[in-house]
Design a protein around this motif. Structure first.
Motif, short mmCIF file in Angstrom:
data_model
loop_
_atom_site.label_atom_id
_atom_site.label_comp_id
_atom_site.label_asym_id
_atom_site.label_seq_id
_atom_site.Cartn_x
_atom_site.Cartn_y
_atom_site.Cartn_z
N LEU A 71 0.25 -4.43 -1.82
CA LEU A 71 1.61 -4.94 -1.96
C LEU A 71 1.69 -6.46 -1.80
O LEU A 71 2.74 -7.05 -2.08
N GLU A 72 0.61 -7.08 -1.38
CA GLU A 72 0.63 -8.52 -1.15
C GLU A 72 0.58 -9.32 -2.45
O GLU A 72 0.94 -10.50 -2.46
N SER A 73 0.09 -8.73 -3.52
CA SER A 73 -0.04 -9.44 -4.79
C SER A 73 0.67 -8.65 -5.88
O SER A 73 1.20 -7.55 -5.65
N ARG A 74 0.67 -9.22 -7.08
CA ARG A 74 1.33 -8.58 -8.21
C ARG A 74 0.40 -7.52 -8.80
O ARG A 74 -0.43 -7.79 -9.66
N THR A 75 0.55 -6.30 -8.32
CA THR A 75 -0.30 -5.20 -8.76
C THR A 75 0.55 -4.10 -9.39
O THR A 75 1.79 -4.13 -9.33
N ILE A 76 -0.13 -3.15 -10.01
CA ILE A 76 0.59 -2.01 -10.59
C ILE A 76 1.31 -1.24 -9.49
O ILE A 76 2.45 -0.78 -9.68
N PHE A 77 0.67 -1.12 -8.33
CA PHE A 77 1.29 -0.39 -7.23
C PHE A 77 2.55 -1.10 -6.76
O PHE A 77 3.58 -0.45 -6.49
N SER A 78 2.51 -2.43 -6.66
CA SER A 78 3.71 -3.16 -6.24
C SER A 78 4.81 -3.04 -7.29
O SER A 78 6.00 -2.98 -6.95
N GLU A 79 4.43 -2.96 -8.57
CA GLU A 79 5.44 -2.76 -9.61
C GLU A 79 6.09 -1.39 -9.49
O GLU A 79 7.30 -1.25 -9.69
N LEU A 80 5.27 -0.36 -9.16
CA LEU A 80 5.84 0.98 -8.96
C LEU A 80 6.79 0.99 -7.78
O LEU A 80 7.84 1.65 -7.81
N VAL A 81 6.44 0.26 -6.73
CA VAL A 81 7.31 0.18 -5.55
C VAL A 81 8.61 -0.54 -5.89
O VAL A 81 9.71 -0.10 -5.53
N ASP A 82 8.51 -1.66 -6.61
CA ASP A 82 9.70 -2.44 -6.96
C ASP A 82 10.61 -1.66 -7.92
O ASP A 82 11.83 -1.87 -7.93
N ALA A 83 10.03 -0.76 -8.71
CA ALA A 83 10.82 0.01 -9.66
C ALA A 83 11.74 1.01 -8.99
O ALA A 83 12.65 1.54 -9.63
N THR A 84 11.55 1.29 -7.71
CA THR A 84 12.40 2.25 -6.99
C THR A 84 13.75 1.64 -6.61
O THR A 84 14.63 2.36 -6.14
N GLY A 85 13.89 0.33 -6.77
CA GLY A 85 15.13 -0.33 -6.38
C GLY A 85 14.90 -1.30 -5.24
O GLY A 85 13.92 -1.20 -4.49
N LYS A 86 15.81 -2.26 -5.10
CA LYS A 86 15.63 -3.32 -4.11
C LYS A 86 15.61 -2.78 -2.69
O LYS A 86 14.71 -3.10 -1.90
N GLU A 87 16.57 -1.94 -2.34
CA GLU A 87 16.64 -1.42 -0.97
C GLU A 87 15.47 -0.49 -0.68
O GLU A 87 14.83 -0.60 0.37
N SER A 88 15.17 0.42 -1.61
CA SER A 88 14.05 1.34 -1.41
C SER A 88 12.74 0.60 -1.36
O SER A 88 11.86 0.91 -0.54
N SER A 89 12.58 -0.42 -2.19
CA SER A 89 11.35 -1.21 -2.18
C SER A 89 11.15 -1.90 -0.84
O SER A 89 10.04 -1.94 -0.29
N SER A 90 12.23 -2.42 -0.29
CA SER A 90 12.14 -3.09 1.02
C SER A 90 11.73 -2.10 2.11
O SER A 90 10.89 -2.41 2.96
N ASN A 91 12.29 -0.90 2.08
CA ASN A 91 11.94 0.12 3.08
C ASN A 91 10.48 0.56 2.94
O ASN A 91 9.78 0.76 3.93
N LEU A 92 10.03 0.70 1.69
CA LEU A 92 8.64 1.12 1.48
C LEU A 92 7.66 0.06 1.98
O LEU A 92 6.64 0.38 2.60
#
Length: 398
Positions: free
Chosen positions: A368-389
């Motif tokens: 999650l520290e860099s621009r990865t596919i996993f971070s994109e999947l996390v960000d795709a859940t929404g701003k609030e959900s991404s922050s919680n994850l």
């Protein structure tokens, strides 16, 4: 269509589709009746032709006897015998055609059996003496994929393409990826539902392709799978939870109690003798998934694979199953194909698959520290959900 109607009768009535299914059934019946009428018509027409052919032969024989009787001076006995034979010609011809049809049908059955015998077979269930392993294998649960390539049949693209990663014993690894990335193909390769085209899968440094299928599937203290669609067998609850009859009644009851399907005050004999219908139709989807979890608890696997096991259950049941995985499977290597990212954010490793390849592998907080596919999947859940994850991943890494 009849089976669909019986299994989905409630749904059909709810959506008022009775007339639609009746029309479909009548249409199928018409098609079947048309084929049967054509068959009977052809059969009757063949019978008429045979009768006409036999009558023609009898007529010709009788005329020859009458016309040429003075010329050839045929004895009365020979003439009578000839007429009798020509009269029986129709019966003999019908019998010949029936025998020919039966012989052709019998040969067709032999051809089908021969074709089935030539179908590709699974590997042997028993491990050959050359590759025998200890009875207590696997002891740890180290899993390693080495350049694994898998395709479902010849001519199709690779579902897994040089997939390589390693999960240490007792670690939890979440597997994520977009639809069609090859996540479920990993399970098919691990349990040898499809044989590898190349590469190796090692469990405690033992190549699974060298073992018999009995060592790979269903071995106590070996590998276990909780599938996306829970599978239950008809019989009693005991037979379903412990198909190999290796565990005692107390262990089975304790597993059922731990997944909240029974109470401590319930009778063991009454609980274990509960009948289960085919496919577990007398249990809800959530209860079936919990029964599969209890089955895994009883088997005490060194490697547990969850193929989107909680996709069909509500969030509360999902939370309870995740809690059970953390408490009842300590020391067990977990491979979880996730459909909800919050269930794997506290895992030790995350494997991201794309196009059948391991494109990312590491702790979730690192990915999650860099621009990865996993971070994109996390960000795709929404701003609030991404922050919680992301918060969950940081807290788990401490």
């Amino acid at each position: 269509l009849v089976t669909e109607g019986l299994d989905g009768a409630a749904t059909i009535r709810v959506f008022s589709q009775e007339a639609t299914f009746v029309d479909k059934f009548v249409s199928r019946m018409d098609d079947n009746a048309s084929a049967m009428l054509n068959y009977l018509g052809a059969h009757r027409w063949l019978g008429i032709l045979l009768e006409a052919c036999g009558a023609s032969v009898s007529l010709v024989a009788s005329l020859l006897i009458i016309v040429y009787n003075d010329t050839f001076r045929i004895p009365a006995g020979i003439a009578a015998l000839l007429i009798i034979w020509t009269t029986n010609f129709t019966i003999t011809l019908s019998f010949l055609i029936d025998c020919t049809n039966e012989s052709e049908a019998a040969i067709t059955s032999v051809e089908r059996i021969s074709a089935m015998a030539l179908l590709p077979q699974e590997s042997a269930m028993i491990t050959s003496r050359q590759y025998q392993v200890d009875s207590n294998w696997p002891q740890n649960g180290n899993v390693e994929f080495k350049n694994v390539c898998l395709r479902y049949r010849e001519g199709l693209p690779l579902a897994l393409n040089n997939l390589s990663f390693r999960v240490k014993a007792g670690k939890r690894c979440g597997i994520v990826g977009r639809t069609g990335a090859g996540k479920s193909s990993l399970t098919a390769a691990l349990f040898r539902l499809v044989e590898l085209e190349s590469g190796q899968i090692l469990l405690d440094d033992v190549d699974l392709s060298k073992l018999g299928l009995a060592e790979v599937r269903g071995k106590p203290n070996g590998m276990s799978l909780i599938p996306q669609d829970p599978v239950l067998f008809a019989g009693t609850l005991r037979d379903c939870i412990d198909p190999t009859s290796k565990a005692n009644e107390t262990e089975i009851f304790e597993a059922l109690r731990s997944v909240r399907l029974v109470k401590q005050s319930d009778s063991i004999d009454d609980v274990l003798s509960i009948p289960i219908e085919e496919g577990g139709e007398n249990f809800s989807v959530g209860e079936r998934q919990l029964l599969c979890l209890a089955r895994a608890i009883v088997s005490k696997p060194r490697l547990l694979v969850l193929d989107e096991a909680t996709v069909s259950v509500d969030s509360e049941t999902d939370t309870f199953i995740q809690s059970m995985l953390r408490t009842r499977f300590e020391g067990t290597t977990l491979l979880t194909i996730a459909h909800r990212l919050n269930t794997i954010m506290d895992y030790d490793e995350i494997l991201v698959i794309d196009g059948g390849k391991a494109v990312e592998f590491g702790p979730p907080v690192v990915l999650l520290e860099s621009r990865t596919i996993f971070s994109e999947l996390v960000d795709a859940t929404g701003k609030e959900s991404s922050s919680n994850l992301r918060k969950m991943a940081k807290e788990a890494s401490k």
